[in-house]
Write a protein that holds these residues in place. Structure first.
Motif, PDB file in Angstrom:
ATOM      1  N   UNK A 162       2.918 -11.495   1.676  1.00 49.90           N
ATOM      2  CA  UNK A 162       3.222 -10.637   0.541  1.00 49.90           C
ATOM      3  C   UNK A 162       4.240  -9.559   0.869  1.00 49.90           C
ATOM      4  N   UNK A 164       3.755  -6.664   1.151  1.00 52.14           N
ATOM      5  CA  UNK A 164       3.470  -5.463   0.374  1.00 52.14           C
ATOM      6  C   UNK A 164       2.380  -4.673   1.057  1.00 52.14           C
ATOM      7  N   UNK A 381      -2.120   5.663   7.718  1.00 52.95           N
ATOM      8  CA  UNK A 381      -2.127   7.117   7.901  1.00 52.95           C
ATOM      9  C   UNK A 381      -0.972   7.557   8.795  1.00 52.95           C
ATOM     10  N   UNK A 384       2.043   7.503   6.672  1.00 49.35           N
ATOM     11  CA  UNK A 384       1.993   8.589   5.686  1.00 49.35           C
ATOM     12  C   UNK A 384       2.376   9.907   6.344  1.00 49.35           C
ATOM     13  N   UNK A 417       7.410   2.083   1.518  1.00 46.39           N
ATOM     14  CA  UNK A 417       7.072   2.232   0.103  1.00 46.39           C
ATOM     15  C   UNK A 417       5.749   1.556  -0.213  1.00 46.39           C
ATOM     16  N   UNK A 418       5.553   0.378   0.407  1.00 44.85           N
ATOM     17  CA  UNK A 418       4.292  -0.335   0.194  1.00 44.85           C
ATOM     18  C   UNK A 418       3.102   0.462   0.685  1.00 44.85           C
ATOM     19  N   UNK A 421       2.546   3.436  -1.632  1.00 47.62           N
ATOM     20  CA  UNK A 421       1.984   2.958  -2.893  1.00 47.62           C
ATOM     21  C   UNK A 421       0.511   2.622  -2.743  1.00 47.62           C
ATOM     22  N   UNK A 423      -1.610   3.789  -0.512  1.00 49.03           N
ATOM     23  CA  UNK A 423      -2.411   4.987  -0.259  1.00 49.03           C
ATOM     24  C   UNK A 423      -2.660   5.760  -1.552  1.00 49.03           C
ATOM     25  N   UNK A 424      -1.606   5.905  -2.354  1.00 42.99           N
ATOM     26  CA  UNK A 424      -1.772   6.617  -3.624  1.00 42.99           C
ATOM     27  C   UNK A 424      -2.715   5.869  -4.560  1.00 42.99           C
ATOM     28  N   UNK A 425      -2.547   4.553  -4.615  1.00 40.41           N
ATOM     29  CA  UNK A 425      -3.384   3.748  -5.499  1.00 40.41           C
ATOM     30  C   UNK A 425      -4.842   3.826  -5.056  1.00 40.41           C
ATOM     31  N   UNK A 427      -6.242   6.353  -3.526  1.00 41.99           N
ATOM     32  CA  UNK A 427      -6.760   7.674  -3.881  1.00 41.99           C
ATOM     33  C   UNK A 427      -7.032   7.759  -5.389  1.00 41.99           C
ATOM     34  N   UNK A 500      -3.778  -4.118  -3.981  1.00 43.49           N
ATOM     35  CA  UNK A 500      -2.688  -4.716  -4.763  1.00 43.49           C
ATOM     36  C   UNK A 500      -2.925  -6.199  -5.073  1.00 43.49           C
ATOM     37  N   UNK A 501      -3.297  -7.018  -4.096  1.00 44.32           N
ATOM     38  CA  UNK A 501      -3.535  -8.434  -4.419  1.00 44.32           C
ATOM     39  C   UNK A 501      -4.640  -8.628  -5.458  1.00 44.32           C
ATOM     40  N   UNK A 503      -5.454  -6.204  -7.972  1.00 42.74           N
ATOM     41  CA  UNK A 503      -5.032  -5.660  -9.269  1.00 42.74           C
ATOM     42  C   UNK A 503      -3.932  -6.494  -9.912  1.00 42.74           C
ATOM     43  N   UNK A 504      -3.113  -7.119  -9.054  1.00 41.25           N
ATOM     44  CA  UNK A 504      -1.930  -7.778  -9.597  1.00 41.25           C
ATOM     45  C   UNK A 504      -2.286  -8.908 -10.564  1.00 41.25           C
TER      46      UNK A 504
END
Ligand SMILES: [K+]
Ligand SMILES: [K+]
Lengths: 513, 513
Positions: A162, A164, A381, A384, A417-418, A421, A423-425, A427, A500-501, A503-504
């Motif tokens: 992926x 991602x 982490x 980040x 970016x992945x 993304x 980490x934010x998702x 949280x 992500x896998x 939710x997608x």
């Protein structure tokens, strides 16, 4: 890259059927346990039959399945759901006509999902061999071990493909086997990692049963040794004892700590160790950070326990001013919660606010990439914090753009970016989880404390298991309403699939073009 | 871009001196209040003298200051500290030899920082004109109003120059005045926005005093009308009444709601409104999102209050089944907490867990960019959610990269990175804040609940003010140890400066090259 323009869902469902059939094969283990203990053979006999039939039916949807990337994504999303569903069959059959809490389908689904996602949160009422068969309790442990095998496949075969949510960082970081694309190589890689996983499991069972034979662990019979080996390496946390590892001697508790810690390490690293090379192990950035995080948290909790600020109360004995119990409980709880295992030797839900808050923070860390641990994970982490440092630097020097390095390599900006993304998702979903759990429980008149709601959401999405208060390591999620349990099932599933896998598949974009 | 190779800290300090001198000028207002009420003139006379002297001394460090970008950064970091320090002088002088809690330097610094950062958290013991002079209470209100003026300069002059943490998004988004670089234009822009700010302040004071004259607000005398106008528009939240806005009639509460909501709107938008064009106002993405967020949260809280699930208890009266009070308290608390004002008409610290959790979530939202509101802010949330959606899309289609649009414009990827970095840093600092507050309070035997520690950290870094439990809108932070208060001073300062400009001065990279 699949050339097809739409998602061949039949292919994914058919391969899910194959996974379900393997699950039926695994049910032979509790069947053997039932045989040994002279328990009802019908429960697992019938479960195997139903599961095999379900798997075979699903397989017929596509006799010659050929998985593209999106079909593979759909497969993992479906597979964890499907095994969780067929995993309920033994609970439902054994519970039928009894007082068992697992006779209720939602409870059974919660316990089964919690098992296969290696979460370890429970809604079983009384956990003991007086109340449930050895076979059923062993099945519960086994679901976690099977879940751990699934995670290895997910890591090796699906996530790197992926590119991602930073999962492909394993590739850049791991000095071990090169994790390849969907080729014959994958099976080889997965098999190597499975061997590592299997070896540690056997090792732990031998150590635990050895302690028993040597007289250091009267309660740790063969059943318990195997049962706990099954749930340690997948960072699972289920135990056939209602008092988790507090039911066993200090020797057992010390013995489990290193295995728990190892379960949070990138398994690919052990490939090199097995080949006799330990230098790469020491040089690995993620491993050193993981070790540092564990050591730091253990030191803080040891200080709190030794000073009597956060004393283990009834369960776990006194730790104030007594170094060995304080260090043991500190190392055990951190070794367990930081990487999402969820075992306990002390009822930390009874510790003071500061002790509980420290554990809550440890629970946010997670295991290493390439381990069976859940959560945000060490490597993310690291990224980040490096990103935040870079942003700070760019505030002072807007024209300087520095690449981010990890273990000597420049990390690709897409991967960064992945990671961000993800980490934010994580949280956002965690925070949403807190709100839904608190409001839904309140709807039926169950007012959770903030720490209970926060802990429950994190314990589910981070695949940790126990939370705080009534949802602590010796409590259960039984009292929550069915809708909250289903929401937690969703969180466990989303968390285990690295968000992500999972939710997608709900986005229109996944099914289009 | 400054051509100098090192940071000319003398320049920053000298301009800070000028800011301090203006603060001394502002102290003339409480001096007038003291004159009107026949109170001790010495307190503010001496304060003005000391402050003027301090400012003049600092100014001498650089007689001809010329600010480069990094000097400007250092200036804002220093200026907020310096005015907070000189702002303590009236508290210390008035409190000298009395029982006033503000006679203690740490308490005075907390109250002064809380004022100038428009946070509104208090450590004042008994808040009433029986205990403190009208002049001192008006000074406390005025610090917030001055802080709001400072925020406008920060937004117009400093943040756009940095092109970090997404502050330059105001520029892309605002249909109002073009926010320019450090040129004569800036002063013009700031002056326009100050006029808007001033007009709303006067408007609110007139409305409040008008209600008093018409008999709808017996308690709202001229002093109170001006005092509350001073702390509404900067989203400040201080009140000379210990019961905040609960001390006033329902008419006053209704009147303040629209002004609070307006204080969270991008002030640049009102420039167009003043020019008679309201179309851009309606089209603005951030404004629509803000309105939607307020409406949604009000609806939820109204439902909870009307159903009696989260009833206002002693303070605020009954709301169960009574539409007007339920709607009023819902609209007021959300209008106040979502954009970080911090006023209260009901002791929401006494609401049920679900009510408090809903408010906690609202507190994470923040105001609009270009407003005086604190927190993460609407425009950043918009970007964050668009980034997450894009990550999801790319999971299914790794080869498709979509630009992110806001109000029809493509948002620059550098700005996006800044927004994400800010948001993560905010969350990390908030979480660290919770831990430090809880552990430090526990150190002196004060065990905070999780909601108290979480609320305190968020209330400080988000410049909101009140938290929950004993730290609620009718409580105070007085009982916390001095070290916790200093940590909260740091959080308030960092939060007000939009984090990165504050933290960057601690990095070696800021001072090098
Ligand atoms: K677990
Ligand atoms: K405020």
């Amino acid at each position: 890259m699949s050339a097809s323009l739409k998602v061949e869902w039949r292919t994914s469902v058919a391969v899910t059927g194959t996974v379900v059939k393997y699950t039926a094969v695994a049910m032979a283990i509790p069947l053997v346990v039932a045989l040994v203990y002279g328990e009802d053979l019908l429960v697992f006999g019938a479960s195997i039959f139903c599961t095999l039939a379900a798997g075979a039916l699903l397989e017929r949807l596509d006799p010659d399945p050929d998985l593209g990337p999106r079909e593979a994504l759909l497969l993992v999303a479906l597979a964890w759901l499907a095994v969780a569903v067929v995993g309920t069959i033994p609970y439902l059959l054994a519970g039928y006509g009894t007082e068992s809490t697992l006779a209720h389908p939602v409870n059974a689904l919660f316990e089964s999902t919690s098992g296969f996602t290696t979460t370890g949160a429970t809604v079983m009422g009384e956990i003991s061999t007086d109340r449930h068969s050895h076979a059923l309790l062993m099945w519960r442990q086994l679901t976690q071990w099977l879940g751990g095998m699934g995670i290895i496949v997910l890591m090796v075969a699906i996530l790197p493909e992926l590119a991602v949510n930073g999962a492909d960082l394993i590739q850049a970081e791991a000095p071990g086997p090169q994790l390849q694309k969907l080729t014959p190589h994958i099976q080889e890689t997965a098999r190597v990692l499975w061997k590592v996983y299997f070896a540690f499991t056997v090792g732990l069972a031998v150590v635990l049963y050895g302690l028993h034979l040597l007289g250091f662990a009267p309660e740790m019979d063969l059943f318990n040794a195997v049962a706990h080996a099954f749930s340690t390496m997948p960072t699972g946390g289920f135990s056939p004892q209602s008092e988790s590892i507090a039911a066993f001697s200090a020797a057992v508790q010390w013995a489990i700590i290193p295995f728990m810690v190892v379960a949070g390490v990138n398994f690919a690293l052990f490939w090199h160790v097995l080949a006799g090379d330990t230098r790469d192990l020491m040089r690995d950035t993620e491993l050193r950070t993981y070790a540092g995080a564990v050591a730091t948290f253990v030191a803080v909790v040891f200080g709190l326990l030794y000073a009597g600020v956060a004393p283990p109360l009834e369960i776990g004995g006194t730790t104030e001013g007594t170094a060995e119990p304080a260090l043991r409980h500190a190392a055990f709880q951190i070794g367990s919660l930081l990487n999402s295992t969820g075992f306990a030797t002390s009822d930390f839900a009874q510790w003071g606010t500061y002790g509980q808050l420290t554990l809550l923070f440890a629970m946010f860390v997670g295991g290493s990439a390439g381990s069976t641990g859940g959560g945000i994970k060490i490597v993310r982490w690291l990224i980040v914090f490096k990103v935040l440092r870079r942003e700070l630097l760019e505030t002072a020097h807007p024209d300087v753009v520095q690449p981010i390095r990890l273990g000597g390599h420049v990390v690709d900006e897409d991967a960064i970016r992945g990671v961000i993304g993800f980490t934010l998702l994580y949280i956002v979903l965690f925070a949403l989880g807190v709100l839904v759990i608190a409001l839904d429980a309140a709807r039926v008149g169950l007012e959770l404390t903030a720490l209970e709601a926060i802990g429950a959401s994190l314990a589910a999405i981070g695949n940790i298991g126990p939370a705080f208060g009534r949802l602590g390591p010796f409590g259960s999620y039984l009292a929550l309403p069915a809708t909250t349990k289903l929401w937690m099932v969703f969180l466990m599933w989303v968390g285990r699939l690295e968000i992500l896998p999972a939710l997608v598949v709900f986005t229109g974009g996944f099914w289009r073009r």
